[in-house]
Enzyme design. Structure first.
Site, PDB file in Angstrom:
ATOM      1  N   SER A  24       0.830  -1.213   0.000  1.00 18.74           N
ATOM      2  CA  SER A  24       0.000   0.000   0.000  1.00 18.74           C
ATOM      3  C   SER A  24       0.865   1.264   0.000  1.00 18.74           C
ATOM      4  O   SER A  24       0.486   2.278  -0.606  1.00 18.74           O
ATOM      5  CB  SER A  24      -0.977  -0.004   1.186  1.00 18.74           C
ATOM      6  OG  SER A  24      -0.292   0.135   2.405  1.00 18.74           O
ATOM      7  N   ASN A  25       2.015   1.218   0.654  1.00 19.28           N
ATOM      8  CA  ASN A  25       2.896   2.390   0.623  1.00 19.28           C
ATOM      9  C   ASN A  25       3.519   2.590  -0.758  1.00 19.28           C
ATOM     10  O   ASN A  25       3.699   3.721  -1.205  1.00 19.28           O
ATOM     11  CB  ASN A  25       3.989   2.267   1.693  1.00 19.28           C
ATOM     12  CG  ASN A  25       3.474   2.666   3.056  1.00 19.28           C
ATOM     13  OD1 ASN A  25       3.287   3.838   3.346  1.00 19.28           O
ATOM     14  ND2 ASN A  25       3.210   1.675   3.902  1.00 19.28           N
ATOM     15  N   ARG A  76      22.770 -12.143   3.489  1.00 18.33           N
ATOM     16  CA  ARG A  76      22.120 -10.819   3.437  1.00 18.33           C
ATOM     17  C   ARG A  76      22.885  -9.903   2.486  1.00 18.33           C
ATOM     18  O   ARG A  76      22.295  -9.099   1.755  1.00 18.33           O
ATOM     19  CB  ARG A  76      22.109 -10.171   4.831  1.00 18.33           C
ATOM     20  CG  ARG A  76      21.169 -10.830   5.817  1.00 18.33           C
ATOM     21  CD  ARG A  76      21.051  -9.970   7.092  1.00 18.33           C
ATOM     22  NE  ARG A  76      20.400 -10.699   8.171  1.00 18.33           N
ATOM     23  CZ  ARG A  76      19.084 -10.869   8.299  1.00 18.33           C
ATOM     24  NH1 ARG A  76      18.273 -10.353   7.404  1.00 18.33           N
ATOM     25  NH2 ARG A  76      18.580 -11.541   9.313  1.00 18.33           N
ATOM     26  N   HIS A 120       8.335   3.173   9.070  1.00 14.15           N
ATOM     27  CA  HIS A 120       8.186   2.248  10.204  1.00 14.15           C
ATOM     28  C   HIS A 120       6.919   2.603  10.987  1.00 14.15           C
ATOM     29  O   HIS A 120       6.665   3.782  11.241  1.00 14.15           O
ATOM     30  CB  HIS A 120       9.424   2.326  11.108  1.00 14.15           C
ATOM     31  CG  HIS A 120       9.367   1.366  12.246  1.00 14.15           C
ATOM     32  ND1 HIS A 120       9.612   0.014  12.099  1.00 14.15           N
ATOM     33  CD2 HIS A 120       9.038   1.543  13.548  1.00 14.15           C
ATOM     34  CE1 HIS A 120       9.451  -0.594  13.259  1.00 14.15           C
ATOM     35  NE2 HIS A 120       9.103   0.315  14.155  1.00 14.15           N
ATOM     36  N   ASP A 156      16.197   0.677  12.359  1.00 16.34           N
ATOM     37  CA  ASP A 156      15.207   1.726  12.677  1.00 16.34           C
ATOM     38  C   ASP A 156      15.806   2.868  13.498  1.00 16.34           C
ATOM     39  O   ASP A 156      15.127   3.428  14.378  1.00 16.34           O
ATOM     40  CB  ASP A 156      13.988   1.114  13.400  1.00 16.34           C
ATOM     41  CG  ASP A 156      13.259   0.096  12.540  1.00 16.34           C
ATOM     42  OD1 ASP A 156      13.246   0.252  11.307  1.00 16.34           O
ATOM     43  OD2 ASP A 156      12.719  -0.873  13.097  1.00 16.34           O
TER      44      ASP A 156
HETATM   45  C1  GAR Z   1       3.913  -0.688   6.753  1.00 15.28           C
HETATM   46  O1  GAR Z   1       2.957  -0.440   7.745  1.00 15.28           O
HETATM   47  C2  GAR Z   1       5.294  -0.377   7.261  1.00 15.28           C
HETATM   48  O2  GAR Z   1       5.308   0.608   8.246  1.00 15.28           O
HETATM   49  C3  GAR Z   1       5.727  -1.694   7.826  1.00 15.28           C
HETATM   50  O3  GAR Z   1       5.203  -2.649   6.943  1.00 15.28           O
HETATM   51  C4  GAR Z   1       3.973  -2.174   6.449  1.00 15.28           C
HETATM   52  C5  GAR Z   1       3.924  -2.445   4.957  1.00 15.28           C
HETATM   53  O4  GAR Z   1       2.652  -2.199   4.449  1.00 15.28           O
HETATM   54  N1  GAR Z   1       7.149  -1.775   7.885  1.00 15.28           N
HETATM   55  C6  GAR Z   1       7.796  -2.308   8.909  1.00 15.28           C
HETATM   56  O5  GAR Z   1       7.251  -2.826   9.850  1.00 15.28           O
HETATM   57  C7  GAR Z   1       9.302  -2.251   8.787  1.00 15.28           C
HETATM   58  N2  GAR Z   1       9.923  -2.521  10.048  1.00 15.28           N
HETATM   59  P1  GAR Z   1       2.428  -2.097   2.893  1.00 15.28           P
HETATM   60  O6  GAR Z   1       3.092  -3.317   2.285  1.00 15.28           O
HETATM   61  O7  GAR Z   1       0.942  -2.101   2.721  1.00 15.28           O
HETATM   62  O8  GAR Z   1       3.063  -0.808   2.425  1.00 15.28           O
END
Ligand code: GAR
Length: 204
Positions: A24-25, A76, A120, A156
């Site tokens: 979604s991001n 990694r 985050h 983070d």
């Molecule tokens: C987001 O909420 C982001 O903050 C989190 O994963 C989600 C991805 O959502 N990231 C972390 O937790 C990283 N440590 P999305 O795939 O719908 O964008």
């Protein structure tokens, strides 16, 4: 968003996005570019999970998507080297970790100095690492949120660019709180990209 519109000497920024999950991001970034709220184009998505939501969104949106499966990489560092190759091949200016659920190494960080962002789901420095939403609920805080930040070698912990606060409601569960946090992520992530891009332009 208009106030954070990037004017980068007429050049649209080339964005690379890394995602592991629903995406979604990633889609919010594409939408900000398409709406011209961000003078940029998402030129490459990289995913590590075959068939993930982000990959499906890329197909729908017509954005090139490369699968680099971490399970097929010996380390990694090898995963990050493959990411760097892919992103550099596309001439990417900035890289956004938009739900990238792998710890990154100096191989990736050094390839994009001050050009690698992460989103985050907590108000850092609180609740680093996995499941920032669940950590906030377990701690019983009444305010949490999300953070867009630069990536350094500690998880983070890089420079914070933008944060948004989200109140925790008494009847919140994980899904409800996460959804409200993600609404804020979709606002601050494009704004953070614009902020960082403008900084890079200002620095020459
Ligand atoms: C987001 O909420 C982001 O903050 C989190 O994963 C989600 C991805 O959502 N990231 C972390 O937790 C990283 N440590 P999305 O795939 O719908 O964008």
């Amino acid at each position: 968003m208009e106030s954070s519109r990037l004017v980068a000497a007429g050049k649209r920024l080339r964005l690379g996005v890394m995602a592991s999950g629903a995406g979604s991001n990633f889609e919010a970034l594409v939408a900000a570019c398409q709406a011209d709220a961000l003078a940029a184009n998402v030129v490459q998505l990289v995913v590590n999970n075959p068939g993930c939501g982000a990959a499906q969104r890329a197909q729908r949106l017509g954005i090139p998507c490369q699968l680099i499966d971490h399970r097929l990489q010996p380390s990694r560092e090898a995963l990050d080297a493959a990411l760097v190759d892919c992103l550099q091949e596309q001439g990417v200016d900035l890289v956004v970790m938009a739900g990238w659920m792998r710890i990154v190494t100096p191989v990736l960080i050094a390839a994009f100095p001050s050009r690698l962002l992460n989103i985050h789901p907590s108000l850092l420095p609180s609740f680093k690492g996995l499941d920032g939403v669940g950590q906030a609920l377990a701690a019983g805080v009444t305010l949490t949120g999300c953070t867009a930040h630069l990536v350094n070698e500690a998880v983070d912990s890089g420079e914070i660019l933008i944060q948004a606060a989200v109140p925790v409601r008494v009847d919140d569960d994980h899904a409800r709180l996460r959804a409200r946090i993600q609404q804020q992520e979709h606002q601050i992530l494009p704004a953070a990209v614009a902020l960082l891009a403008q900084r890079l332009v200002d620095q020459g």
